[in-house]
Design a protein around this motif. Structure first.
Motif, PDB file in Angstrom:
ATOM      1  N   ASN A  93     -90.005 102.816  73.755  1.00  9.77           N
ATOM      2  CA  ASN A  93     -91.304 103.017  72.493  1.00  9.77           C
ATOM      3  C   ASN A  93     -91.682 101.884  71.989  1.00  9.77           C
ATOM      4  O   ASN A  93     -92.610 101.711  71.563  1.00  9.77           O
ATOM      5  CB  ASN A  93     -91.522 103.887  72.144  1.00  9.77           C
ATOM      6  N   ASP A  94     -90.454 101.101  72.276  1.00 17.47           N
ATOM      7  CA  ASP A  94     -90.559  99.234  71.832  1.00 17.47           C
ATOM      8  C   ASP A  94     -91.297  98.938  70.649  1.00 17.47           C
ATOM      9  O   ASP A  94     -91.701  98.629  69.828  1.00 17.47           O
ATOM     10  CB  ASP A  94     -92.272  98.472  72.581  1.00 17.47           C
ATOM     11  N   ASN A  95     -90.147  99.922  69.868  1.00 16.01           N
ATOM     12  CA  ASN A  95     -90.269 100.374  67.980  1.00 16.01           C
ATOM     13  C   ASN A  95     -88.782  99.230  67.740  1.00 16.01           C
ATOM     14  O   ASN A  95     -88.667  99.370  65.959  1.00 16.01           O
ATOM     15  CB  ASN A  95     -90.028 101.087  67.902  1.00 16.01           C
ATOM     16  N   ASP A  96     -87.796  98.725  68.043  1.00 17.39           N
ATOM     17  CA  ASP A  96     -87.151  98.159  68.164  1.00 17.39           C
ATOM     18  C   ASP A  96     -85.552  99.290  67.156  1.00 17.39           C
ATOM     19  O   ASP A  96     -84.707  98.723  66.160  1.00 17.39           O
ATOM     20  CB  ASP A  96     -87.448  96.681  66.902  1.00 17.39           C
ATOM     21  N   LEU A  97     -86.265 100.088  67.759  1.00 18.70           N
ATOM     22  CA  LEU A  97     -84.697 101.471  67.030  1.00 18.70           C
ATOM     23  C   LEU A  97     -84.056 101.897  68.477  1.00 18.70           C
ATOM     24  O   LEU A  97     -84.747 101.808  69.526  1.00 18.70           O
ATOM     25  CB  LEU A  97     -85.381 101.904  65.999  1.00 18.70           C
ATOM     26  N   VAL A  98     -82.943 102.608  67.929  1.00 20.91           N
ATOM     27  CA  VAL A  98     -82.245 103.188  68.844  1.00 20.91           C
ATOM     28  C   VAL A  98     -83.043 104.702  68.798  1.00 20.91           C
ATOM     29  O   VAL A  98     -82.311 105.135  67.340  1.00 20.91           O
ATOM     30  CB  VAL A  98     -81.023 103.473  69.344  1.00 20.91           C
ATOM     31  N   ASP A  99     -83.983 105.609  69.205  1.00 22.25           N
ATOM     32  CA  ASP A  99     -84.498 106.505  67.969  1.00 22.25           C
ATOM     33  C   ASP A  99     -83.212 107.988  68.399  1.00 22.25           C
ATOM     34  O   ASP A  99     -82.827 107.918  69.777  1.00 22.25           O
ATOM     35  CB  ASP A  99     -85.217 107.167  68.937  1.00 22.25           C
ATOM     36  N   LYS A 100     -83.339 108.885  67.922  1.00 20.03           N
ATOM     37  CA  LYS A 100     -82.086 109.546  67.492  1.00 20.03           C
ATOM     38  C   LYS A 100     -82.941 111.122  67.049  1.00 20.03           C
ATOM     39  O   LYS A 100     -84.406 110.791  66.744  1.00 20.03           O
ATOM     40  CB  LYS A 100     -80.916 109.311  67.562  1.00 20.03           C
ATOM     41  N   ASN A 101     -82.396 112.323  68.058  1.00 29.63           N
ATOM     42  CA  ASN A 101     -83.369 113.843  66.851  1.00 29.63           C
ATOM     43  C   ASN A 101     -82.195 113.948  66.445  1.00 29.63           C
ATOM     44  O   ASN A 101     -81.407 113.270  65.611  1.00 29.63           O
ATOM     45  CB  ASN A 101     -82.712 113.936  68.622  1.00 29.63           C
ATOM     46  N   PHE A 102     -82.697 115.806  65.312  1.00 28.33           N
ATOM     47  CA  PHE A 102     -81.756 115.586  64.473  1.00 28.33           C
ATOM     48  C   PHE A 102     -80.526 115.679  63.750  1.00 28.33           C
ATOM     49  O   PHE A 102     -80.233 115.751  63.458  1.00 28.33           O
ATOM     50  CB  PHE A 102     -83.032 117.431  64.202  1.00 28.33           C
ATOM     51  N   MET A 103     -80.106 116.054  65.537  1.00 27.04           N
ATOM     52  CA  MET A 103     -78.582 115.629  65.531  1.00 27.04           C
ATOM     53  C   MET A 103     -78.048 114.347  65.686  1.00 27.04           C
ATOM     54  O   MET A 103     -76.808 114.150  65.940  1.00 27.04           O
ATOM     55  CB  MET A 103     -77.853 116.629  66.354  1.00 27.04           C
ATOM     56  N   GLY A 104     -78.824 113.501  65.469  1.00 28.02           N
ATOM     57  CA  GLY A 104     -78.166 111.969  65.641  1.00 28.02           C
ATOM     58  C   GLY A 104     -77.970 111.733  67.077  1.00 28.02           C
ATOM     59  O   GLY A 104     -77.402 110.552  67.202  1.00 28.02           O
ATOM     60  N   ILE A 105     -78.449 112.277  68.334  1.00 27.61           N
ATOM     61  CA  ILE A 105     -77.613 111.784  69.595  1.00 27.61           C
ATOM     62  C   ILE A 105     -79.432 110.838  69.747  1.00 27.61           C
ATOM     63  O   ILE A 105     -80.412 111.434  69.783  1.00 27.61           O
ATOM     64  CB  ILE A 105     -77.787 113.307  70.765  1.00 27.61           C
ATOM     65  N   PRO A 106     -78.978 109.795  70.875  1.00 28.90           N
ATOM     66  CA  PRO A 106     -80.030 109.006  70.953  1.00 28.90           C
ATOM     67  C   PRO A 106     -81.197 109.863  72.126  1.00 28.90           C
ATOM     68  O   PRO A 106     -80.693 110.860  72.807  1.00 28.90           O
ATOM     69  CB  PRO A 106     -79.532 108.440  71.626  1.00 28.90           C
TER      70      PRO A 106
END
Length: 145
Positions: A93-106
């Motif tokens: 999504n080109d937000n310059d982050l590693v998006d993760k779920n509520f458990m911290g998993i990418p």
């Protein structure tokens, strides 16, 4: 008169050591296959300090690569001799982050050198490491889907 021969001897020793010293780096080609997106940026995090592995901002080197319409990228890079590990992500999504779920998993694609596939916890440096020793090598990583 004695100073002149000593100067030549010192210069000769310096040249000899430069000619016979081992290579301190090597060309490495990092090949990343199976990219989920042919457009999204791939970030490659290089680590050569075991204690820094996967710690935010503690990578040794960071490279950004655009796939340019391909499902595979190749990054030629010279790395100093030693133990190295690579972690990579693809920023869908080109937000310059590693998006993760509520458990911290990418939730975005990721992968590690040696194609380590962690199950319940992040991998250790020793699982992902490869050795650079002066010889050219290829490190192939399949992107996690």
């Amino acid at each position: 008169m004695k100073i002149l021969p000593v100067a030549f001897l010192a210069a000769g020793c310096t040249l000899l050591s430069a000619a016979t010293s081992p290579t301190t780096s090597a060309p490495v080609q990092v090949v990343v296959t199976d990219l989920p997106s042919t457009k999204a940026t791939v970030k490659l995090y290089f680590y050569n300090v075991k204690e820094n592995f996967l710690k935010r901002g503690n990578y040794t080197l960071l490279k950004y690569v655009k796939p340019g319409g391909s499902k595979q990228i190749t990054l030629p890079i010279d790395l100093p001799n030693g133990e190295w590990a690579v972690a990579l992500t693809q920023d869908l999504n080109d937000n310059d982050l590693v998006d993760k779920n509520f458990m911290g998993i990418p939730t975005e694609p990721y992968a590690f050198s040696n194609n380590v596939r962690p199950k319940l916890a992040p991998p250790e440096f020793d699982e992902c490491k490869f050795v650079v020793n002066g010889a050219a090598q290829v490190v192939t990583i399949s992107m996690r889907k």
